[in-house]
Scaffold this motif. Structure first.
Motif, PDB file in Angstrom:
ATOM      1  N   LEU A 153       0.830  -1.210   0.000  1.00 15.39           N
ATOM      2  CA  LEU A 153       0.000   0.000   0.000  1.00 15.39           C
ATOM      3  C   LEU A 153       0.864   1.260   0.000  1.00 15.39           C
ATOM      4  CD1 LEU A 153      -2.999  -0.590   2.427  1.00 15.39           C
ATOM      5  CD2 LEU A 153      -3.115   0.237   0.088  1.00 15.39           C
ATOM      6  N   ALA A 154       1.864   1.272   0.896  1.00 20.82           N
ATOM      7  CA  ALA A 154       2.723   2.456   1.000  1.00 20.82           C
ATOM      8  C   ALA A 154       3.466   2.700  -0.313  1.00 20.82           C
ATOM      9  CB  ALA A 154       3.709   2.272   2.152  1.00 20.82           C
ATOM     10  N   SER A 155       3.976   1.612  -0.908  1.00 22.76           N
ATOM     11  CA  SER A 155       4.710   1.746  -2.178  1.00 22.76           C
ATOM     12  C   SER A 155       3.776   2.234  -3.280  1.00 22.76           C
ATOM     13  CB  SER A 155       5.315   0.405  -2.595  1.00 22.76           C
ATOM     14  OG  SER A 155       6.038  -0.160  -1.549  1.00 22.76           O
ATOM     15  N   ALA A 156       2.561   1.659  -3.307  1.00 20.01           N
ATOM     16  CA  ALA A 156       1.598   2.043  -4.345  1.00 20.01           C
ATOM     17  C   ALA A 156       1.203   3.516  -4.188  1.00 20.01           C
ATOM     18  CB  ALA A 156       0.371   1.138  -4.272  1.00 20.01           C
ATOM     19  N   PHE A 157       0.965   3.921  -2.954  1.00 20.75           N
ATOM     20  CA  PHE A 157       0.635   5.332  -2.708  1.00 20.75           C
ATOM     21  C   PHE A 157       1.780   6.238  -3.151  1.00 20.75           C
ATOM     22  CE2 PHE A 157      -3.295   6.557  -0.664  1.00 20.75           C
ATOM     23  CZ  PHE A 157      -3.877   5.334  -0.333  1.00 20.75           C
ATOM     24  N   ALA A 158       3.000   5.772  -2.868  1.00 17.86           N
ATOM     25  CA  ALA A 158       4.178   6.586  -3.188  1.00 17.86           C
ATOM     26  C   ALA A 158       4.287   6.859  -4.691  1.00 17.86           C
ATOM     27  CB  ALA A 158       5.438   5.898  -2.683  1.00 17.86           C
ATOM     28  N   ILE A 159       3.761   5.933  -5.502  1.00 21.95           N
ATOM     29  CA  ILE A 159       3.861   6.151  -6.956  1.00 21.95           C
ATOM     30  C   ILE A 159       2.547   6.652  -7.534  1.00 21.95           C
ATOM     31  CG2 ILE A 159       5.755   4.541  -7.298  1.00 21.95           C
ATOM     32  CD1 ILE A 159       3.731   2.467  -8.255  1.00 21.95           C
ATOM     33  N   GLY A 160       1.684   7.136  -6.654  1.00 23.14           N
ATOM     34  CA  GLY A 160       0.497   7.835  -7.129  1.00 23.14           C
ATOM     35  C   GLY A 160      -0.770   7.017  -7.206  1.00 23.14           C
ATOM     36  N   TYR A 161      -0.728   5.770  -6.737  1.00 24.44           N
ATOM     37  CA  TYR A 161      -1.939   4.935  -6.788  1.00 24.44           C
ATOM     38  C   TYR A 161      -2.931   5.411  -5.735  1.00 24.44           C
ATOM     39  CZ  TYR A 161      -4.902   0.764  -6.481  1.00 24.44           C
ATOM     40  OH  TYR A 161      -5.969  -0.100  -6.459  1.00 24.44           O
ATOM     41  N   ARG A 162      -4.161   5.584  -6.140  1.00 21.99           N
ATOM     42  CA  ARG A 162      -5.197   6.008  -5.202  1.00 21.99           C
ATOM     43  C   ARG A 162      -6.397   5.081  -5.342  1.00 21.99           C
ATOM     44  NH1 ARG A 162      -1.367   8.013  -3.822  1.00 21.99           N
ATOM     45  NH2 ARG A 162      -0.826  10.204  -3.506  1.00 21.99           N
ATOM     46  N   PRO A 163      -6.521   4.079  -4.471  1.00 22.79           N
ATOM     47  CA  PRO A 163      -7.652   3.153  -4.584  1.00 22.79           C
ATOM     48  C   PRO A 163      -8.966   3.876  -4.338  1.00 22.79           C
ATOM     49  CG  PRO A 163      -6.437   2.769  -2.536  1.00 22.79           C
ATOM     50  CD  PRO A 163      -5.647   3.761  -3.322  1.00 22.79           C
ATOM     51  N   ALA A 164      -9.998   3.404  -5.035  1.00 26.42           N
ATOM     52  CA  ALA A 164     -11.307   4.061  -4.927  1.00 26.42           C
ATOM     53  C   ALA A 164     -12.048   3.562  -3.693  1.00 26.42           C
ATOM     54  CB  ALA A 164     -12.115   3.779  -6.202  1.00 26.42           C
ATOM     55  N   THR A 165     -11.386   3.656  -2.554  1.00 28.43           N
ATOM     56  CA  THR A 165     -12.011   3.201  -1.315  1.00 28.43           C
ATOM     57  C   THR A 165     -11.481   4.040  -0.163  1.00 28.43           C
ATOM     58  OG1 THR A 165     -12.553   1.236  -0.004  1.00 28.43           O
ATOM     59  CG2 THR A 165     -10.287   1.430  -0.749  1.00 28.43           C
ATOM     60  N   GLY A 166     -12.131   3.914   0.976  1.00 36.01           N
ATOM     61  CA  GLY A 166     -11.716   4.683   2.148  1.00 36.01           C
ATOM     62  C   GLY A 166     -10.982   3.819   3.151  1.00 36.01           C
ATOM     63  N   PRO A 167     -10.844   4.320   4.388  1.00 32.74           N
ATOM     64  CA  PRO A 167     -10.128   3.564   5.419  1.00 32.74           C
ATOM     65  C   PRO A 167     -10.721   2.183   5.674  1.00 32.74           C
ATOM     66  CG  PRO A 167     -10.502   5.821   6.130  1.00 32.74           C
ATOM     67  CD  PRO A 167     -11.251   5.654   4.853  1.00 32.74           C
ATOM     68  N   ALA A 168     -12.053   2.086   5.569  1.00 33.41           N
ATOM     69  CA  ALA A 168     -12.682   0.781   5.821  1.00 33.41           C
ATOM     70  C   ALA A 168     -12.242  -0.228   4.754  1.00 33.41           C
ATOM     71  CB  ALA A 168     -14.194   0.926   5.815  1.00 33.41           C
ATOM     72  N   GLY A 169     -12.154   0.243   3.523  1.00 34.87           N
ATOM     73  CA  GLY A 169     -11.712  -0.633   2.434  1.00 34.87           C
ATOM     74  C   GLY A 169     -10.256  -1.056   2.623  1.00 34.87           C
ATOM     75  N   ILE A 170      -9.438  -0.115   3.081  1.00 34.54           N
ATOM     76  CA  ILE A 170      -8.031  -0.437   3.351  1.00 34.54           C
ATOM     77  C   ILE A 170      -7.957  -1.472   4.481  1.00 34.54           C
ATOM     78  CG2 ILE A 170      -5.816   0.498   4.160  1.00 34.54           C
ATOM     79  CD1 ILE A 170      -6.525   1.582   1.425  1.00 34.54           C
ATOM     80  N   GLY A 171      -8.795  -1.254   5.497  1.00 36.65           N
ATOM     81  CA  GLY A 171      -8.837  -2.219   6.612  1.00 36.65           C
ATOM     82  C   GLY A 171      -9.229  -3.597   6.125  1.00 36.65           C
TER      83      GLY A 171
END
Lengths: 248, 386
Positions: B255-273
């Protein structure tokens, strides 16, 4: 505490058509350092494996402090310390972490565990190396750590399978002193070795076994007198027709 | 069961993960590298840029009184900025460009296109008098993204042509959700692949478990432990928990790596959880397969090879590969497919965490995980410890 530390009665172990241990009977007392000698394949390790609950006998019984090896292995695992012939250790852990892990398995209280490791490490001359990763140890260092892993729970009974193999003379004598001290604490110790001077130096009694059978039993002095031999090596030679070291 | 023993064994396993370079790489560094490499290769890095499709266009409706409709349709296709339109004068040249990979799609506006729309407006409630025509749309089947996005975007442009963007909001019993189509214009192939990375990273736990168990067996460590009061249950629980910890760390790293390269999943904290939760369930699958591989293997080296029997099908049928036909059926037997499917539903489609499909996926992974781990423990204890 039962009268005898270890009682072995008519113990037999067969692997298919091979009889590894044949009707062995022994009684070992508290505070006794008992040696088991025999050539390779004689059945020494089979006996140790049965006593440490890793193998079940085909026939016969064995009890340690009154606990049956087949019916009460949990009781035995709490009171026995086993130092295997091939030292098993986690190479990515330090010597201290390997010993601590075994202490944790025996639920040795944390403060006692820390103090015990410090004392034992000093006695065995490993204080300069104990915080290094075990993968960097020499063969002799590994053997010494392996023995401490076996004894960290302060067991009533110690099963030491070839504990001084590949050790330099200085380390070996440090281990001998350590084993002697265990004996003075009233522990029963079974020692397998192919160093005759080690058996002669340390053991109160020795059992010589060959092809799974007990062929002689007594103190080193008794056996040397009985067979009019200069040392245990000669006794072994007269009984089996082969030198012990060659036999290994 | 004693917590101190379990924690000591977990500690031992986690130290191996951080101290053994090969294990450290495979379990912790590899997911990061994998994320960056896939992100770079499939358009994730510099994400946020608009993705466009090269679309060939053959307009056959160029004569007659109603050609303004086809002009309007072409304008709507062009104005979206998603399509880079290249006009063709004949079908053969356009088809050739598509087959050579120069186009993502090829659209043929038929002769009489404008007449069809006029006939609709002449009698909007009487289909029997309409002049029917068909727009031919060809999409490059080698482009997963084009297959997914182009038909919807063409449909949107067509609806705007017929009804106009304003008239789409009123008077129709069936509504076309055009905002979702607009969103898809910012997707790269990486967005489709990212959910698979989570399963891909965790798949290799199987190999580490198999190697670790065979090593401990071959080096006499299991025997040594069996001479202490530690029970088999405590040992197996420690193995499972330590791998669950690693799975959680892997999800966090991906997740951290994906965020670092600009990935933004179409979900919120609950989805990440939820991603963490399903990764935990999947770690049970990995441990189960690892135990089975260790049972079969005679050495740690063999365990590596045997592990790939479990890893490869899951990798190819359950993570990145586009599914269809027979592979779709095979994928149903791959636990990794369900983690990828759940995360795709959340991260790509933006489904809420209350969505039944993701909980179905979670249930499948969990049940398979528990079943595999029980089978693995039974097999390993019966045949694998000798």
């Amino acid at each position: 505490m039962s009268e005898s530390a270890i009682e072995i009665t008519n113990l037999t172990k067969r692997f298919d058509d091979i009889t590894a241990l044949d009707n062995l009977s022994l009684e070992i007392g508290w505070g006794e350092l008992f040696g088991i000698l025999g050539p390779n394949g004689a059945g020494k390790s089979t006996a140790v494996n049965i006593l440490s609950t890793l193998l079940e006998p085909t026939e016969g019984t064995a009890t340690i402090d009154g606990c049956d090896v087949v019916f009460d292995p949990d009781c035995i695992r709490k009171i026995v310390g086993v130092c295997p012939q091939e030292p098993a250790f986690y190479p990515h852990l330090t010597g201290e972490e390997n010993i601590t892990l075994m202490g944790d398995m025996h639920l040795v209280p944390k403060d006692i565990l820390k103090e015990r490791i410090k004392t034992m490490v000093e006695k065995i001359g490993m204080e300069d190396h104990i915080k290094r990763r075990a993968k960097d140890y020499s063969g002799g260092m590994i053997r010494r750590v392996s023995m401490l892993m076996a004894l960290i729970n302060d067991p009533k009974i110690a099963l030491l399978d070839e504990p001084t193999v590949a050790m330099d003379p200085k380390s070996r004598h440090a281990v001998w002193d350590f084993i002697r001290e265990l004996k003075t604490q009233g522990k029963a110790i079974i020692l397998t070795t192919h160093y005759m001077e080690e058996a002669q130096e340390l053991c109160d009694r020795v059992a010589i076994i060959d092809e799974g059978k007990l062929i002689e039993l007594g103190s080193p002095t008794e056996l040397m007198e009985k067979h009019q031999a200069k040392n245990l090596e000669d006794v072994f030679l007269k009984l089996t027709g082969k030198k012990l070291r060659e036999a290994f | 069961m004693n917590l101190r023993r379990i924690l000591a064994l977990i500690n031992k396993d986690l130290k191996k993960t951080t101290r053994e370079p090969a294990v450290l790489f495979l379990l912790l560094v590899f997911p990061i590298v994998l994320t960056f490499v896939f992100g770079l290769a499939f358009g994730g890095i510099g994400g946020g840029a608009t993705t466009s499709f090269d679309v060939g266009l053959l307009n056959l409706d160029v004569t007659g009184p109603n050609t303004e409709w086809s002009d309007s349709f072409v304008n709507n296709l062009t104005s979206s900025e998603v399509f880079v339109i290249q006009e063709f004068t004949d079908n053969i040249t356009g088809q050739a460009a598509l087959q050579q990979g120069n186009l993502d799609a090829f659209i043929i506006i038929p002769e009489g296109f404008g007449d069809s729309i006029e006939s609709y407006y002449g009698s909007p409630f009487d289909p029997s008098v309409w002049t029917n025509t068909t727009i031919n749309l060809y999409v490059d089947s080698g482009s997963m993204m084009a297959v997914s996005a182009v038909p919807s975007l063409v449909q949107k442009a067509l609806m705007e042509t017929i009804f106009g963007s304003e008239s789409m909001l009123i008077g129709l019993p069936v509504e076309i959700d055009s905002p979702a189509l607009v969103e898809s214009s910012t997707l790269s192939q990486w967005d489709f692949m990212a959910p698979g990375i989570f399963a891909f990273a965790a798949i290799f736990l199987t190999m580490i478990v198999a190697q670790s168990m065979t090593y401990e067996r071959d080096e006499g460590l299991l025997k040594r432990l069996r001479t202490t009061p530690v029970s088999s249950a405590e040992y197996m629980v420690s193995q499972t928990l330590s791998n669950m910890v690693i799975a959680v760390v892997q999800v966090a790293l991906v997740l951290a790596s994906a965020f670092a390269i600009g990935y933004r999943p179409a979900t919120g904290p609950a989805g990440i959880g939820f991603a963490f939760l399903i990764a935990l369930a999947y770690s049970l699958v990995a441990v189960g397969f690892g135990l089975i591989a260790a049972t079969i293997s005679k050495s740690a080296d063999v365990a590596t090879g045997i592990s790939f029997v479990f890893i490869m099908p899951q990798m190819f049928f359950g993570t990145f590969m586009p599914l269809g036909g027979a592979t779709e059926v095979i994928a149903k037997f791959m636990p990794s497919k369900y983690i990828t499917d759940a995360l795709t539903t959340l991260f790509l489609r933006g489904a809420p965490v209350t969505s039944t499909i993701i909980w179905f996926d979670f249930a499948v992974v969990s049940i398979l995980g528990i079943a595999l781990i029980l089978v693995g423990i039974a097999l390993f204890e019966r045949f694998g410890t000798k």
